[in-house]
Design a protein around this motif. Sequence first.
Motif, PDB file in Angstrom:
ATOM      1  N   LEU A 138       0.796  -1.368  -0.080  1.00 45.36           N
ATOM      2  CA  LEU A 138       0.073   0.078  -0.070  1.00 45.36           C
ATOM      3  C   LEU A 138       0.761   1.363   0.010  1.00 45.36           C
ATOM      4  O   LEU A 138       2.030   0.948   0.765  1.00 45.36           O
ATOM      5  N   PRO A 139       0.362   2.262  -0.575  1.00 45.11           N
ATOM      6  CA  PRO A 139       1.236   3.679  -0.623  1.00 45.11           C
ATOM      7  C   PRO A 139       1.282   4.112   0.912  1.00 45.11           C
ATOM      8  O   PRO A 139       0.596   4.097   1.620  1.00 45.11           O
ATOM      9  N   ASN A 140       2.322   4.605   1.019  1.00 48.82           N
ATOM     10  CA  ASN A 140       2.735   5.258   2.497  1.00 48.82           C
ATOM     11  C   ASN A 140       1.928   6.499   2.524  1.00 48.82           C
ATOM     12  O   ASN A 140       1.533   7.087   1.746  1.00 48.82           O
ATOM     13  N   ARG A 141       1.373   6.696   3.844  1.00 46.05           N
ATOM     14  CA  ARG A 141       0.651   8.041   4.032  1.00 46.05           C
ATOM     15  C   ARG A 141       1.265   8.752   5.170  1.00 46.05           C
ATOM     16  O   ARG A 141       0.841   8.935   6.318  1.00 46.05           O
ATOM     17  N   PRO A 142       2.571   9.378   5.076  1.00 42.51           N
ATOM     18  CA  PRO A 142       3.243  10.107   6.396  1.00 42.51           C
ATOM     19  C   PRO A 142       3.002  11.503   6.569  1.00 42.51           C
ATOM     20  O   PRO A 142       3.603  12.128   7.639  1.00 42.51           O
ATOM     21  N   LEU A 143       2.187  12.109   5.639  1.00 43.79           N
ATOM     22  CA  LEU A 143       2.208  13.443   5.524  1.00 43.79           C
ATOM     23  C   LEU A 143       0.606  14.187   5.896  1.00 43.79           C
ATOM     24  O   LEU A 143      -0.325  13.260   5.762  1.00 43.79           O
ATOM     25  N   PRO A 144       0.477  15.403   6.185  1.00 43.87           N
ATOM     26  CA  PRO A 144      -0.680  16.006   6.432  1.00 43.87           C
ATOM     27  C   PRO A 144      -1.866  15.939   5.524  1.00 43.87           C
ATOM     28  O   PRO A 144      -3.096  15.858   5.975  1.00 43.87           O
ATOM     29  N   LEU A 145      -1.488  15.815   4.106  1.00 46.15           N
ATOM     30  CA  LEU A 145      -2.561  15.697   2.927  1.00 46.15           C
ATOM     31  C   LEU A 145      -2.524  14.450   2.228  1.00 46.15           C
ATOM     32  O   LEU A 145      -1.123  14.143   2.233  1.00 46.15           O
ATOM     33  N   ASP A 146      -3.324  13.760   1.872  1.00 44.50           N
ATOM     34  CA  ASP A 146      -3.534  12.757   1.148  1.00 44.50           C
ATOM     35  C   ASP A 146      -3.018  12.973  -0.175  1.00 44.50           C
ATOM     36  O   ASP A 146      -2.706  14.205  -0.627  1.00 44.50           O
ATOM     37  N   ALA A 147      -2.996  11.807  -1.374  1.00 41.24           N
ATOM     38  CA  ALA A 147      -2.430  12.241  -2.259  1.00 41.24           C
ATOM     39  C   ALA A 147      -3.204  13.046  -3.334  1.00 41.24           C
ATOM     40  O   ALA A 147      -2.850  13.678  -4.496  1.00 41.24           O
ATOM     41  N   ASP A 148      -4.335  13.215  -2.833  1.00 36.55           N
ATOM     42  CA  ASP A 148      -5.297  14.062  -3.644  1.00 36.55           C
ATOM     43  C   ASP A 148      -5.689  15.351  -2.837  1.00 36.55           C
ATOM     44  O   ASP A 148      -6.348  16.139  -3.275  1.00 36.55           O
ATOM     45  N   TYR A 149      -4.601  15.621  -1.839  1.00 32.00           N
ATOM     46  CA  TYR A 149      -4.476  16.932  -1.316  1.00 32.00           C
ATOM     47  C   TYR A 149      -5.621  17.089  -0.240  1.00 32.00           C
ATOM     48  O   TYR A 149      -6.172  18.240  -0.081  1.00 32.00           O
TER      49      TYR A 149
END
Length: 348
Positions: free
Chosen positions: A320-331
Amino acid sequence: MLGALSTSTASLLAPMAARANTRGKGPIPYGAAVRTDPLYDDPAYQKAILDYCQVIVGEGGLKWIDLRPDRHIFDFTQPDRQLAFAEAHGLEMRGHTLAWHGAMPDWTETIASAEEARNELVSHIHTVVGRYKGRIPSWDVCNEPIAERPTRNAPIRDSIWQRHLGRDYIELALRTTAAADPAARLVINDYNFEQPTDEGRARRKFFLDLIRDLKARGAPLHAVGIQGHIQSDTAIDRSGLTAFVAEIDAMGLGVLVTELDVIDKPLPGPEPERDAAVANIAKQFLSAIGAACRPEAVLTWGISDRFTWVPIWFTRDDGLPNRPLPLDADYQPKPMMQVIQDFTHSFG
Ligand code: G3I
């Protein structure tokens, strides 16, 4: 010297209202590491940066490998574009980084003496900091100077600078940067200070020894950057981190969170659960720092899961893609963004 902006790039730079002050009272400035191309080519990315950030820093661009493809060349294309964007939109830009062991061009391995190393480091800093004097107010002068597992005999990380100049390269880099831009805020930046392990304790101890020694020598050091690439398989050492920050604060130095992200490799797969865990870990980390001082800024190492370094080293076993940041890949904002906003607005 390279760096002219194309006319189409210029048209993108519509000026906007000045943003909130960046220090002192009021919300703590939030910012993110940026990548140059999407900053110009991806309107959704650009909007995300402008919607949330007061500060940006180049994820790359000001590293030796980007600036110095050859001993005789300075390529300022990326930082010029990053800074033009920041200035057009009233954002502050931090400089990352002047003296580091990483991202060094191969030709630097041919540096063969202390004198040559000193001349290269000093002329590099004068050229780079001189170019952006008065425009980049905060520099990560030295990045990751502490050894991965520091010991009494080997507290400083191996680097071309350490090899030829010993630990004095750190003071030299600080004094040279201060000479190039006396108004700039000079920062030493490092990581893994939040871990409840012997290694974490040793890193905190030897880092404090280093800055205490620099202060005693009167070196121009103004603040410490705590990167915050948090490993989610170890708890945050809250009391250890708070005590560490309190010591830095007591030395009259500022503190910045410079590269926050949560390495979610070991976390469960389902996104709502994983995002909640990531947000909680970020909250533990920020509140441990906030218990000791008001950080000067909080930056994440990227803003959206669409652009993150984490999969380079921490690809998930489940694919699965990593999710380390405050916005997801769709901002779209994740609970981590709320945690950051609550924290940055919690100092009145
Ligand atoms: O731009 C080239 C591209 O042309 C090429 O096709 C591609 C494949 O090799 O590489 C691209 O360069 C990569 C660059 O990131 C841009 O994406 C480099 O290989 C890669 O090494 C570089 O990684 C960066 C790393 O620092 C080394 O500079 C990461 O993006 C960046 O997130 C990471 O940031 C560091 C901080 O500076 C210091 N603290 C830790 C942090 C994470 O490692």
